[in-house]
Design a protein around this motif. Structure first.
Motif, mmCIF file in Angstrom:
data_model
loop_
_atom_site.group_PDB
_atom_site.id
_atom_site.type_symbol
_atom_site.label_atom_id
_atom_site.label_comp_id
_atom_site.label_asym_id
_atom_site.label_seq_id
_atom_site.Cartn_x
_atom_site.Cartn_y
_atom_site.Cartn_z
ATOM 1 N N TYR A 9 -15.264 10.913 -3.051
ATOM 2 C CA TYR A 9 -14.573 12.186 -2.912
ATOM 3 C C TYR A 9 -13.103 12.068 -2.513
ATOM 4 N N ASP A 10 -12.695 11.001 -1.881
ATOM 5 C CA ASP A 10 -11.296 10.891 -1.463
ATOM 6 C C ASP A 10 -10.473 9.923 -2.307
ATOM 7 N N PHE A 11 -11.013 9.466 -3.405
ATOM 8 C CA PHE A 11 -10.273 8.501 -4.220
ATOM 9 C C PHE A 11 -9.053 9.131 -4.876
ATOM 10 N N GLU A 12 -9.099 10.424 -5.162
ATOM 11 C CA GLU A 12 -7.912 11.098 -5.709
ATOM 12 C C GLU A 12 -6.775 11.051 -4.694
ATOM 13 N N GLU A 13 -7.115 11.220 -3.436
ATOM 14 C CA GLU A 13 -6.125 11.167 -2.359
ATOM 15 C C GLU A 13 -5.543 9.750 -2.231
ATOM 16 N N ILE A 14 -6.388 8.752 -2.402
ATOM 17 C CA ILE A 14 -5.929 7.355 -2.354
ATOM 18 C C ILE A 14 -4.973 7.078 -3.508
ATOM 19 N N GLU A 15 -5.283 7.584 -4.689
ATOM 20 C CA GLU A 15 -4.426 7.355 -5.856
ATOM 21 C C GLU A 15 -3.028 7.936 -5.667
ATOM 22 N N LYS A 16 -2.900 8.965 -4.854
ATOM 23 C CA LYS A 16 -1.602 9.592 -4.626
ATOM 24 C C LYS A 16 -0.728 8.800 -3.646
ATOM 25 N N GLN A 29 1.521 5.899 -1.937
ATOM 26 C CA GLN A 29 2.543 5.017 -2.490
ATOM 27 C C GLN A 29 2.206 3.577 -2.116
ATOM 28 N N MET A 30 1.290 3.000 -2.895
ATOM 29 C CA MET A 30 0.843 1.621 -2.721
ATOM 30 C C MET A 30 0.715 1.016 -4.097
ATOM 31 N N ASN A 31 0.689 -0.319 -4.146
ATOM 32 C CA ASN A 31 0.457 -0.936 -5.445
ATOM 33 C C ASN A 31 -1.035 -0.853 -5.783
ATOM 34 N N LYS A 32 -1.378 -1.179 -7.005
ATOM 35 C CA LYS A 32 -2.753 -1.027 -7.490
ATOM 36 C C LYS A 32 -3.739 -1.861 -6.671
ATOM 37 N N GLU A 33 -3.353 -3.088 -6.339
ATOM 38 C CA GLU A 33 -4.253 -3.969 -5.571
ATOM 39 C C GLU A 33 -4.539 -3.393 -4.182
ATOM 40 N N GLU A 34 -3.517 -2.847 -3.529
ATOM 41 C CA GLU A 34 -3.712 -2.238 -2.212
ATOM 42 C C GLU A 34 -4.618 -1.014 -2.295
ATOM 43 N N LYS A 35 -4.466 -0.231 -3.361
ATOM 44 C CA LYS A 35 -5.334 0.937 -3.537
ATOM 45 C C LYS A 35 -6.781 0.522 -3.770
ATOM 46 N N GLU A 36 -6.987 -0.516 -4.573
ATOM 47 C CA GLU A 36 -8.348 -0.998 -4.828
ATOM 48 C C GLU A 36 -8.980 -1.536 -3.546
ATOM 49 N N GLU A 61 -20.303 2.599 14.395
ATOM 50 C CA GLU A 61 -19.944 3.383 15.572
ATOM 51 C C GLU A 61 -18.477 3.203 15.933
ATOM 52 N N LYS A 62 -17.978 1.981 15.712
ATOM 53 C CA LYS A 62 -16.583 1.688 16.016
ATOM 54 C C LYS A 62 -15.950 0.967 14.847
ATOM 55 N N VAL A 63 -14.691 1.251 14.628
ATOM 56 C CA VAL A 63 -13.902 0.510 13.650
ATOM 57 C C VAL A 63 -12.704 -0.037 14.408
ATOM 58 N N LEU A 64 -12.629 -1.357 14.487
ATOM 59 C CA LEU A 64 -11.507 -2.007 15.143
ATOM 60 C C LEU A 64 -10.519 -2.428 14.072
ATOM 61 N N TYR A 65 -9.260 -2.165 14.252
ATOM 62 C CA TYR A 65 -8.293 -2.613 13.261
ATOM 63 C C TYR A 65 -7.080 -3.184 13.962
ATOM 64 N N PHE A 66 -6.486 -4.170 13.302
ATOM 65 C CA PHE A 66 -5.471 -4.984 13.939
ATOM 66 C C PHE A 66 -4.096 -4.810 13.310
ATOM 67 N N GLU A 67 -4.014 -4.008 12.289
ATOM 68 C CA GLU A 67 -2.730 -3.659 11.676
ATOM 69 C C GLU A 67 -2.703 -2.145 11.595
ATOM 70 N N LYS A 68 -1.576 -1.579 11.902
ATOM 71 C CA LYS A 68 -1.493 -0.125 11.771
ATOM 72 C C LYS A 68 -1.514 0.232 10.292
ATOM 73 N N PHE A 69 -2.291 1.244 9.957
ATOM 74 C CA PHE A 69 -2.380 1.693 8.576
ATOM 75 C C PHE A 69 -1.175 2.580 8.249
ATOM 76 N N PRO A 70 -0.637 2.459 7.043
ATOM 77 C CA PRO A 70 0.513 3.285 6.681
ATOM 78 C C PRO A 70 0.100 4.725 6.378
ATOM 79 N N GLY A 71 1.001 5.640 6.679
ATOM 80 C CA GLY A 71 0.825 7.039 6.298
ATOM 81 C C GLY A 71 -0.489 7.644 6.729
ATOM 82 N N ASN A 72 -1.113 8.346 5.812
ATOM 83 C CA ASN A 72 -2.364 9.028 6.141
ATOM 84 C C ASN A 72 -3.597 8.218 5.744
ATOM 85 N N VAL A 73 -3.460 6.898 5.611
ATOM 86 C CA VAL A 73 -4.590 6.031 5.253
ATOM 87 C C VAL A 73 -5.682 6.121 6.305
ATOM 88 N N LEU A 74 -5.307 6.128 7.578
ATOM 89 C CA LEU A 74 -6.306 6.192 8.641
ATOM 90 C C LEU A 74 -7.134 7.470 8.534
#
Length: 179
Positions: free
Chosen positions: A33-40, A42-49, A64-77
């Motif tokens: 359901y959110d793949f259209e949003e991902i396609e919009k 500004q990332m290269n094709k590999e990053e989107k995939e 229950e938890k998602v730990l991440y070690f790099e800040k996600f760009p824009g509204n990716v989170l």
């Protein structure tokens, strides 16, 4: 570690759990359901995939938890939070004490290859790790070397541009390279 080569159809995989993961999550053709949003974005094709794969994994495991070690760009989170709607998302710096504190059942971690290779702490409980490989990384066979060589429930799945590690004592240790 012996890697079993497979393909997108799951040939050569004898574990029912991993077969379902490969055929229903990793290489599913269905649009989420959110793949259209991902396609919009500004990332290269590999990053989107890679982002779509991470979305499908979070949707499948519902951690229950998602730990991440790099800040996600824009509204990716925000997009990823929709995939794992009940998960708590925690950004932590590369600090071993923080890792020990935050690892718990159903944690799902997002690393990049360099961070993963520097890891010295591995979880004792059920968790899933998603490791983003560097662009054009072809270190097949060397990528998961930092993992302990124990037979404790560990499934590693190495893809072309990402790796997945599942720690769960109900599984025998298994390793897959999927091309």
């Amino acid at each position: 570690m012996k890697a079993i080569r497979s393909n997108k159809k799951g040939f050569g995989i004898h574990s029912p759990f991993v077969y379902r993961l490969v055929t229903r999550v990793l290489f599913v053709d269905a649009e989420f359901y959110d793949f259209e949003e991902i396609e919009k974005l500004q990332m290269n094709k590999e990053e989107k995939e890679q982002l779509k794969l991470l979305f499908r994994l979070l949707n499948f495991f519902q951690p229950e938890k998602v730990l991440y070690f790099e800040k996600f760009p824009g509204n990716v989170l925000e997009i990823l939070k929709k995939a794992a709607y009940s998960a708590g998302f925690l950004w932590i710096e590369q600090n071993q004490n923080q890792l020990k504190e935050f690892f718990s059942e159903n944690s799902f971690s997002v690393f990049n290859e360099d961070q993963f290779n520097k890891m010295t702490v591995f979880p004792e409980k059920q968790s899933v790790w998603f490791i983003k490989k560097k662009n054009n990384s072809t270190k097949t066979g060397h990528f998961f070397q930092p993992l302990p060589e124990s037979e404790r429930g560990k499934i590693t799945i190495e893809l072309e541009n990402a790796g997945i590690v599942i720690f769960d004592d109900k599984f025998p240790a298994q390793d897959y390279v999927i091309k």
